[in-house]
Scaffold this active site. Structure first.
Site, short mmCIF file in Angstrom:
data_model
loop_
_atom_site.label_atom_id
_atom_site.label_comp_id
_atom_site.label_asym_id
_atom_site.label_seq_id
_atom_site.Cartn_x
_atom_site.Cartn_y
_atom_site.Cartn_z
CB VAL A 31 1.11 -6.92 4.42
CG1 VAL A 31 0.58 -8.14 5.53
CG2 VAL A 31 0.33 -5.72 5.17
CG ASP A 65 -9.68 3.33 6.71
OD1 ASP A 65 -10.88 3.51 6.15
OD2 ASP A 65 -8.64 3.00 6.36
N GLY A 87 0.80 -1.13 -0.09
CA GLY A 87 -0.09 0.03 0.07
C GLY A 87 0.80 1.01 0.02
CE LYS A 101 -0.07 -1.36 8.67
NZ LYS A 101 -1.35 -0.73 9.35
#
Length: 369
Positions: free
Chosen positions: A115, A216, A110, A124
């Site tokens: 990950v 989120d 991302g 992570k």
């Protein structure tokens, strides 16, 4: 023209997400049979962000036709959750070493992190620390440490610096997210629904009693040990904490430009920087046209709010009255005709404009864990 030094600070995580979606749409339009459009879109946007010398160059690349997509190296699709669809990682290929963990296999990437799976662990790895506010992996670790005994919050097992001095958070590996479960298109049973959402509401209830706002919540942030649960809430990288966040984000001046587009509460669409735990987040309505599309969708579904039905909104930065087309209020049996009444009533209690919206504590009794 923006300089190389400062232009990235003007691009939010949501801007980057929307550019990825734009590129993905262009790829799929040019080649409807394409099976890895998201991978290529993520790769192209990521390269543009890293290598462009100005925001104009970055935007031009993200808006370019997709004819050269086949030359773009593919990257795995990004989901915020630590869990991924089964067999996402290629366990047959040689793994890499990350700190004390060997045979680590990449499963997702991302804007700020990658990950990896190391057998029963998910690592992570924070890959970007410049200008990523409100993303804060160090605050994420501190918040998770305070929630270490909270059921249905993904447990943080440890943190460390790897051989490249990257910050790494270690979690139990989960094979599924709610997003990947729904993508199977298999019927989700009443028992599955109760167990999964029972876990989610349990986690949110505890967070909200501590004054923590996740900001989120979405299907990819709900991790599952199996299709039947149990469920765990993950992804606290943008969470707001009443003590750890208040210096940079006072309670009445919270960031609006945060989170994932479709999962936004209406009060924040109109600039309510004092949003609290039972609410979610958004960017201000004037910032781009996508906000107007979301507002239109909400109004068409629920009917337009009035000063009588949403009195709190009169004090928002951009009150949702007069300047928008008026839509008639619709009843929930019309909106959700095929949903069983108990579940429909629950949705109706959660999806409201005003402060009478049900909280996680209010509805947790309906989904015992």
């Amino acid at each position: 023209m923006s300089s190389e030094h400062d232009w990235r600070s003007t691009v939010s995580s949501l801007d980057r997400y929307e550019n990825i979606q734009k590129i993905k749409t262009a790829i799929e339009t040019s080649d409807p049979a394409h099976t890895s459009a998201h991978k290529e879109a993520f790769s192209k946007e990521n390269e543009a962000y890293k290598n462009s010398s100005s925001i104009e160059e970055y935007n031009a690349i993200c808006s370019a036709p997709s004819s050269d997509q086949q030359q773009t190296p593919a990257s795995p699709p990004f989901h915020q959750g630590i869990g991924e669809q089964e067999n996402q990682d290629d366990a047959s290929s040689p793994g890499i070493t990350i700190g004390p963990y060997h045979d680590c296999h990449h499963v997702a990437g991302g804007v700020t992190a990658e990950v990896y799976r190391a057998q029963a662990r998910a690592l992570k790895v924070i890959t970007e620390t410049r200008d990523i506010a409100p993303h804060d992996p160090f605050r994420e670790a501190k918040i998770l440490a305070t929630l270490s005994q909270t059921s249905h919050v993904v447990p943080l097992l440890e943190t460390f610096r790897d051989q490249e001095q990257r910050f790494v958070l270690v979690f139990p590996y989960m094979p599924l997210t709610l997003e990947s479960l729904l993508a199977r298109r298999d019927p989700v049973t009443r028992a599955q629904t109760r167990r999964i959402f029972g876990g989610l509401f349990s986690a949110l209830k505890h967070l909200h009693t501590q004054g923590i706002i996740h900001r989120d919540v979405k299907p990819s942030a709900v991790l599952l040990e199996s299709p039947d649960g149990p469920a765990y809430l993950s992804d606290f990288g943008t969470a707001w904490h009443p003590e750890l966040s208040v210096v940079t984000e006072p309670s009445d001046g919270k960031i609006l430009d945060i989170g994932t587009g479709p999962y936004r509460a209406p009060e924040v669409l109109f600039g309510d920087k004092s949003y609290g735990p039972p609410r979610r987040h958004s960017r201000a309505v004037h910032e781009d046209g996508n906000q107007l599309g979301l507002i239109l969708s909400i109004f068409q579904t629920m009917g337009s709010p009035t000063r009588e039905s949403w009195p709190e909104a009169a004090h928002f930065r951009t009150p949702p009255f007069e300047m928008y087309r008026a839509f008639d209020v619709r009843e929930w049996p019309e909106i959700l005709p095929d949903v069983e009444p108990p579940f429909r009533d629950l949705v109706a209690a959660l999806v409201k404009y005003n402060s009478s919206r049900a909280t996680a504590s209010d509805v947790s009794f309906a989904y015992p864990t």
